[in-house]
Motif scaffolding. Sequence first.
Motif, PDB file in Angstrom:
ATOM      1  N   LEU A 145      -6.900 -17.506  -3.101  1.00 33.65           N
ATOM      2  CA  LEU A 145      -6.476 -16.533  -4.113  1.00 33.65           C
ATOM      3  C   LEU A 145      -5.627 -15.461  -3.453  1.00 33.65           C
ATOM      4  O   LEU A 145      -6.012 -14.927  -2.404  1.00 33.65           O
ATOM      5  CB  LEU A 145      -7.708 -15.874  -4.745  1.00 33.65           C
ATOM      6  CG  LEU A 145      -7.414 -14.651  -5.625  1.00 33.65           C
ATOM      7  CD1 LEU A 145      -6.791 -15.080  -6.955  1.00 33.65           C
ATOM      8  CD2 LEU A 145      -8.694 -13.852  -5.875  1.00 33.65           C
ATOM      9  N   ILE A 146      -4.493 -15.156  -4.069  1.00 31.97           N
ATOM     10  CA  ILE A 146      -3.697 -14.001  -3.658  1.00 31.97           C
ATOM     11  C   ILE A 146      -3.480 -13.183  -4.923  1.00 31.97           C
ATOM     12  O   ILE A 146      -2.862 -13.655  -5.874  1.00 31.97           O
ATOM     13  CB  ILE A 146      -2.347 -14.415  -3.046  1.00 31.97           C
ATOM     14  CG1 ILE A 146      -2.577 -15.307  -1.830  1.00 31.97           C
ATOM     15  CG2 ILE A 146      -1.546 -13.188  -2.637  1.00 31.97           C
ATOM     16  CD1 ILE A 146      -2.102 -16.723  -2.020  1.00 31.97           C
ATOM     17  N   CYS A 147      -3.997 -11.951  -4.919  1.00 34.18           N
ATOM     18  CA  CYS A 147      -4.087 -11.190  -6.167  1.00 34.18           C
ATOM     19  C   CYS A 147      -3.799  -9.713  -5.881  1.00 34.18           C
ATOM     20  O   CYS A 147      -4.337  -9.141  -4.943  1.00 34.18           O
ATOM     21  CB  CYS A 147      -5.504 -11.355  -6.728  1.00 34.18           C
ATOM     22  SG  CYS A 147      -5.831 -10.448  -8.226  1.00 34.18           S
ATOM     23  N   ALA A 148      -2.945  -9.118  -6.687  1.00 35.11           N
ATOM     24  CA  ALA A 148      -2.737  -7.674  -6.586  1.00 35.11           C
ATOM     25  C   ALA A 148      -4.030  -6.975  -7.002  1.00 35.11           C
ATOM     26  O   ALA A 148      -4.695  -7.409  -7.942  1.00 35.11           O
ATOM     27  CB  ALA A 148      -1.588  -7.253  -7.488  1.00 35.11           C
ATOM     28  N   LYS A 149      -4.395  -5.891  -6.273  1.00 36.47           N
ATOM     29  CA  LYS A 149      -5.658  -5.225  -6.596  1.00 36.47           C
ATOM     30  C   LYS A 149      -5.720  -4.819  -8.054  1.00 36.47           C
ATOM     31  O   LYS A 149      -6.749  -4.946  -8.708  1.00 36.47           O
ATOM     32  CB  LYS A 149      -5.857  -3.993  -5.700  1.00 36.47           C
ATOM     33  CG  LYS A 149      -6.482  -4.319  -4.356  1.00 36.47           C
ATOM     34  CD  LYS A 149      -6.866  -3.038  -3.606  1.00 36.47           C
ATOM     35  CE  LYS A 149      -7.534  -3.374  -2.279  1.00 36.47           C
ATOM     36  NZ  LYS A 149      -7.773  -2.160  -1.462  1.00 36.47           N
ATOM     37  N   ASP A 150      -4.613  -4.343  -8.593  1.00 33.29           N
ATOM     38  CA  ASP A 150      -4.671  -3.888  -9.983  1.00 33.29           C
ATOM     39  C   ASP A 150      -4.629  -5.046 -10.986  1.00 33.29           C
ATOM     40  O   ASP A 150      -4.602  -4.815 -12.192  1.00 33.29           O
ATOM     41  CB  ASP A 150      -3.589  -2.841 -10.277  1.00 33.29           C
ATOM     42  CG  ASP A 150      -2.204  -3.356  -9.977  1.00 33.29           C
ATOM     43  OD1 ASP A 150      -2.048  -4.573  -9.789  1.00 33.29           O
ATOM     44  OD2 ASP A 150      -1.271  -2.532  -9.933  1.00 33.29           O
ATOM     45  N   SER A 151      -4.635  -6.265 -10.493  1.00 37.15           N
ATOM     46  CA  SER A 151      -4.722  -7.434 -11.374  1.00 37.15           C
ATOM     47  C   SER A 151      -6.023  -8.204 -11.202  1.00 37.15           C
ATOM     48  O   SER A 151      -6.131  -9.348 -11.655  1.00 37.15           O
ATOM     49  CB  SER A 151      -3.540  -8.381 -11.114  1.00 37.15           C
ATOM     50  OG  SER A 151      -2.319  -7.770 -11.453  1.00 37.15           O
ATOM     51  N   ALA A 152      -7.007  -7.578 -10.552  1.00 39.75           N
ATOM     52  CA  ALA A 152      -8.265  -8.295 -10.287  1.00 39.75           C
ATOM     53  C   ALA A 152      -8.899  -8.811 -11.581  1.00 39.75           C
ATOM     54  O   ALA A 152      -9.533  -9.866 -11.594  1.00 39.75           O
ATOM     55  CB  ALA A 152      -9.239  -7.391  -9.538  1.00 39.75           C
ATOM     56  N   GLY A 153      -8.685  -8.082 -12.675  1.00 42.26           N
ATOM     57  CA  GLY A 153      -9.228  -8.514 -13.958  1.00 42.26           C
ATOM     58  C   GLY A 153      -8.611  -9.809 -14.469  1.00 42.26           C
ATOM     59  O   GLY A 153      -9.163 -10.449 -15.369  1.00 42.26           O
ATOM     60  N   ASP A 154      -7.473 -10.194 -13.911  1.00 41.52           N
ATOM     61  CA  ASP A 154      -6.794 -11.410 -14.370  1.00 41.52           C
ATOM     62  C   ASP A 154      -7.245 -12.670 -13.640  1.00 41.52           C
ATOM     63  O   ASP A 154      -6.755 -13.761 -13.939  1.00 41.52           O
ATOM     64  CB  ASP A 154      -5.274 -11.260 -14.217  1.00 41.52           C
ATOM     65  CG  ASP A 154      -4.687 -10.379 -15.310  1.00 41.52           C
ATOM     66  OD1 ASP A 154      -5.378 -10.157 -16.322  1.00 41.52           O
ATOM     67  OD2 ASP A 154      -3.545  -9.922 -15.142  1.00 41.52           O
ATOM     68  N   ILE A 155      -8.173 -12.523 -12.677  1.00 41.15           N
ATOM     69  CA  ILE A 155      -8.655 -13.712 -11.971  1.00 41.15           C
ATOM     70  C   ILE A 155      -9.264 -14.691 -12.972  1.00 41.15           C
ATOM     71  O   ILE A 155      -9.138 -15.907 -12.835  1.00 41.15           O
ATOM     72  CB  ILE A 155      -9.658 -13.322 -10.860  1.00 41.15           C
ATOM     73  CG1 ILE A 155      -8.940 -12.500  -9.780  1.00 41.15           C
ATOM     74  CG2 ILE A 155     -10.320 -14.557 -10.256  1.00 41.15           C
ATOM     75  CD1 ILE A 155      -9.858 -11.903  -8.732  1.00 41.15           C
ATOM     76  N   LYS A 156      -9.883 -14.156 -14.016  1.00 41.70           N
ATOM     77  CA  LYS A 156     -10.483 -15.045 -15.025  1.00 41.70           C
ATOM     78  C   LYS A 156      -9.435 -15.925 -15.701  1.00 41.70           C
ATOM     79  O   LYS A 156      -9.745 -17.007 -16.183  1.00 41.70           O
ATOM     80  CB  LYS A 156     -11.285 -14.243 -16.046  1.00 41.70           C
ATOM     81  CG  LYS A 156     -10.492 -13.271 -16.889  1.00 41.70           C
ATOM     82  CD  LYS A 156     -11.411 -12.627 -17.927  1.00 41.70           C
ATOM     83  CE  LYS A 156     -10.688 -11.626 -18.794  1.00 41.70           C
ATOM     84  NZ  LYS A 156     -10.210 -10.436 -18.034  1.00 41.70           N
ATOM     85  N   LYS A 157      -8.187 -15.465 -15.724  1.00 39.81           N
ATOM     86  CA  LYS A 157      -7.133 -16.296 -16.327  1.00 39.81           C
ATOM     87  C   LYS A 157      -6.856 -17.545 -15.490  1.00 39.81           C
ATOM     88  O   LYS A 157      -6.468 -18.575 -16.021  1.00 39.81           O
ATOM     89  CB  LYS A 157      -5.847 -15.482 -16.502  1.00 39.81           C
ATOM     90  CG  LYS A 157      -5.997 -14.397 -17.548  1.00 39.81           C
ATOM     91  CD  LYS A 157      -4.688 -13.686 -17.824  1.00 39.81           C
ATOM     92  CE  LYS A 157      -4.901 -12.541 -18.804  1.00 39.81           C
ATOM     93  NZ  LYS A 157      -3.743 -11.639 -18.860  1.00 39.81           N
ATOM     94  N   VAL A 158      -7.034 -17.414 -14.185  1.00 36.68           N
ATOM     95  CA  VAL A 158      -6.912 -18.607 -13.334  1.00 36.68           C
ATOM     96  C   VAL A 158      -7.975 -19.615 -13.744  1.00 36.68           C
ATOM     97  O   VAL A 158      -7.702 -20.809 -13.905  1.00 36.68           O
ATOM     98  CB  VAL A 158      -7.067 -18.237 -11.847  1.00 36.68           C
ATOM     99  CG1 VAL A 158      -7.073 -19.498 -10.988  1.00 36.68           C
ATOM    100  CG2 VAL A 158      -5.969 -17.285 -11.401  1.00 36.68           C
ATOM    101  N   LEU A 159      -9.186 -19.124 -13.954  1.00 36.58           N
ATOM    102  CA  LEU A 159     -10.281 -20.014 -14.338  1.00 36.58           C
ATOM    103  C   LEU A 159     -10.061 -20.610 -15.721  1.00 36.58           C
ATOM    104  O   LEU A 159     -10.364 -21.786 -15.949  1.00 36.58           O
ATOM    105  CB  LEU A 159     -11.611 -19.262 -14.246  1.00 36.58           C
ATOM    106  CG  LEU A 159     -12.061 -19.209 -12.787  1.00 36.58           C
ATOM    107  CD1 LEU A 159     -12.635 -17.875 -12.423  1.00 36.58           C
ATOM    108  CD2 LEU A 159     -13.068 -20.324 -12.519  1.00 36.58           C
ATOM    109  N   GLU A 160      -9.524 -19.814 -16.634  1.00 37.17           N
ATOM    110  CA  GLU A 160      -9.193 -20.362 -17.960  1.00 37.17           C
ATOM    111  C   GLU A 160      -8.204 -21.508 -17.816  1.00 37.17           C
ATOM    112  O   GLU A 160      -8.366 -22.576 -18.411  1.00 37.17           O
ATOM    113  CB  GLU A 160      -8.581 -19.264 -18.846  1.00 37.17           C
ATOM    114  CG  GLU A 160      -9.611 -18.279 -19.368  1.00 37.17           C
ATOM    115  CD  GLU A 160      -8.962 -16.996 -19.903  1.00 37.17           C
ATOM    116  OE1 GLU A 160      -7.736 -16.983 -20.154  1.00 37.17           O
ATOM    117  OE2 GLU A 160      -9.687 -15.991 -20.042  1.00 37.17           O
ATOM    118  N   ASN A 161      -7.188 -21.269 -17.015  1.00 39.60           N
ATOM    119  CA  ASN A 161      -6.177 -22.300 -16.760  1.00 39.60           C
ATOM    120  C   ASN A 161      -6.825 -23.560 -16.188  1.00 39.60           C
ATOM    121  O   ASN A 161      -6.555 -24.676 -16.642  1.00 39.60           O
ATOM    122  CB  ASN A 161      -5.149 -21.703 -15.792  1.00 39.60           C
ATOM    123  CG  ASN A 161      -4.018 -22.647 -15.465  1.00 39.60           C
ATOM    124  OD1 ASN A 161      -4.239 -23.830 -15.231  1.00 39.60           O
ATOM    125  ND2 ASN A 161      -2.805 -22.132 -15.437  1.00 39.60           N
TER     126      ASN A 161
END
Lengths: 356, 356
Positions: free
Chosen positions: B330-346
């Motif tokens: 995972l490579i994620c901007a700190k202010d996008s941590a809430g979007d990790i769930k979108k990876v899982l949705e995908n």
Amino acid sequence: MKKTALIMAGGRGERFWPRSRRNLPKQFLSLTDDGKTMIQLTVERILPIVDLEDIYIATNKDYRNLVKEQLPGLPDENILCEPVGRNTAPCIGLGAVHISRKYEDAVMYVLPSDHLIKFNNMFLTVLKDAAEVAEKGDNLVTIGITPDYPETGYGYIKFRPDVMEGRSYEVERFVEKPNLEVAKEYLATEQYLWNSGMFTWKISSILDRIRTLMPDTYAGLRKIRDAIGTPEEDSVLEKEFFAMESQSVDYGIMEKAQHIYTIPGAFGWDDVGSWLAVGRIKKTNEAGNVVDGNVITVNTHDCIVQGQKKLIAAVGLENMIIVDTEDATLICAKDSAGDIKKVLENLKICHRDEYI
Amino acid sequence: MKKTALIMAGGRGERFWPRSRRNLPKQFLSLTDDGKTMIQLTVERILPIVDLEDIYIATNKDYRNLVKEQLPGLPDENILCEPVGRNTAPCIGLGAVHISRKYEDAVMYVLPSDHLIKFNNMFLTVLKDAAEVAEKGDNLVTIGITPDYPETGYGYIKFRPDVMEGRSYEVERFVEKPNLEVAKEYLATEQYLWNSGMFTWKISSILDRIRTLMPDTYAGLRKIRDAIGTPEEDSVLEKEFFAMESQSVDYGIMEKAQHIYTIPGAFGWDDVGSWLAVGRIKKTNEAGNVVDGNVITVNTHDCIVQGQKKLIAAVGLENMIIVDTEDATLICAKDSAGDIKKVLENLKICHRDEYI
């Protein structure tokens, strides 16, 4: 006159780490969408005007097998292995003495193995025009690139717009990489081209210049030439090459010789100098990303993501370079691409050779 | 009165992907520098006041083996496997009926398995104070966290500052996650605490409340209780649990019952809600990075880099989260941590279950 080519493939570039490694440098990588490696594309590009048996590859002996694998039709004896890197002048000299044993004289194209060209027909036209100039007298022709913008990473060629020979211009002088202000001035004068490191000359012309301007190198090349095909070939090559001065053909010959011409090319040249080039070369999706391999992007824009088997999930990223390999993953801000070499410095200091 | 504890460990949290997976949720991960997993830390934390044989773990049957591996001293019969997740009320009820078979009555601490607490002695003092209040009458005590800032991700507890019982305050009401403006007001009044999801009560008090406020659930729990130790135990548990209403103890009991108290705690509580928490929990280096594993950083600041064996090279990065695992990075901007769930949705949409 017969057309031959020397493709220089000895580079050990570090700017495509972690994909490029000491044992797999950039010229042996595929960085384009067609899956072909840089050196394969370089050879393929000139096949319409140079026969495969007249294409020579100068490389380091460590890469002999890579060349054989990637260019299976190439005659074995056309792979010239430098025992040690001595910059472009000895490399070109080695190519010239080999070709001089095959043909009494010939046109020799000298090409790097790791550049890309978008408009191949235009490139071939320039090569043909260059050969015409090179075939006259002892002209040395360097291919200049019509600059698009004030690049500070390249050397420039100043030409005399009023002294033409065929489609080429007489070179006034070569200049080192300028700063931005100077580069802007160069662009404004319309008398400067980028120095691409591609050359056209006759074997006789270049060997004659090496003889007069780099006599020690020439003496070594003579001994190497005499030993070709004898049991001493390898040992003489090794001894003489190690003893040679490391020198670029630009500094050793071009900046000092007479009858230097440049022919301007505008054929979509790219020296593929860093991972940023991949953003220019490969297909970009709607979000501005260049994505390969097993990758999921979420709210990610203008990134280069080179995955392989492992899943790479990019979330909320902008202007990043991500390159995954079997044993190492690079995550780099686009504007820090120049700092990738610092990773390699760190690895060297720590003797972590497995990653270099 | 005997002190017992129910640790709720059935969560399938997705916010620590790719380290957390469906078969290895957050409570079984080590996210601290001491190498202990969240559930191990939770058990260890209360051992000074609750005997190991009086600690019960409620979890999903898929995690029974993980619990056994991570808590080897725990009696087998203290692992309570929910056949299906039915939120906290049935989970707590299941714990209560098991404990009710062992002790005529007892204090029951209910604790999540995936929170961290910095000041353990202060936490234990609060638990002891809470038990004192819980032992009187049928008081239900929830542990409130003195808020540091107007967090919008937690529910709040409004207490009556003038109605005390021991060291606790009577709860006026529970409120849902507020918006920022409202959260700021809450902070200003000094009458609101964060709802931590930690509770203290007697077995008799909670079972009595389930009986009166959630009679259907209570009926199911009675049947489960009667079947414990019989050949029908598993089949009855499965049947009754599936039939139960999914309900939180907050909504099902706390918001409706009388004699609800809250005891304020300021013991460095962290619900470890996302990878950002790792930046608070783990040691930060001079560049503001939290780094584990095989990692090289160049000009990189305020990043969380959780590597493993594979080399991760981070160049020119700021405020990024990088988490490497065997099969996904995972490579994620700190202010996008809430979007990790979108990876899982995908991943779910694409049926790529191996990564979930």
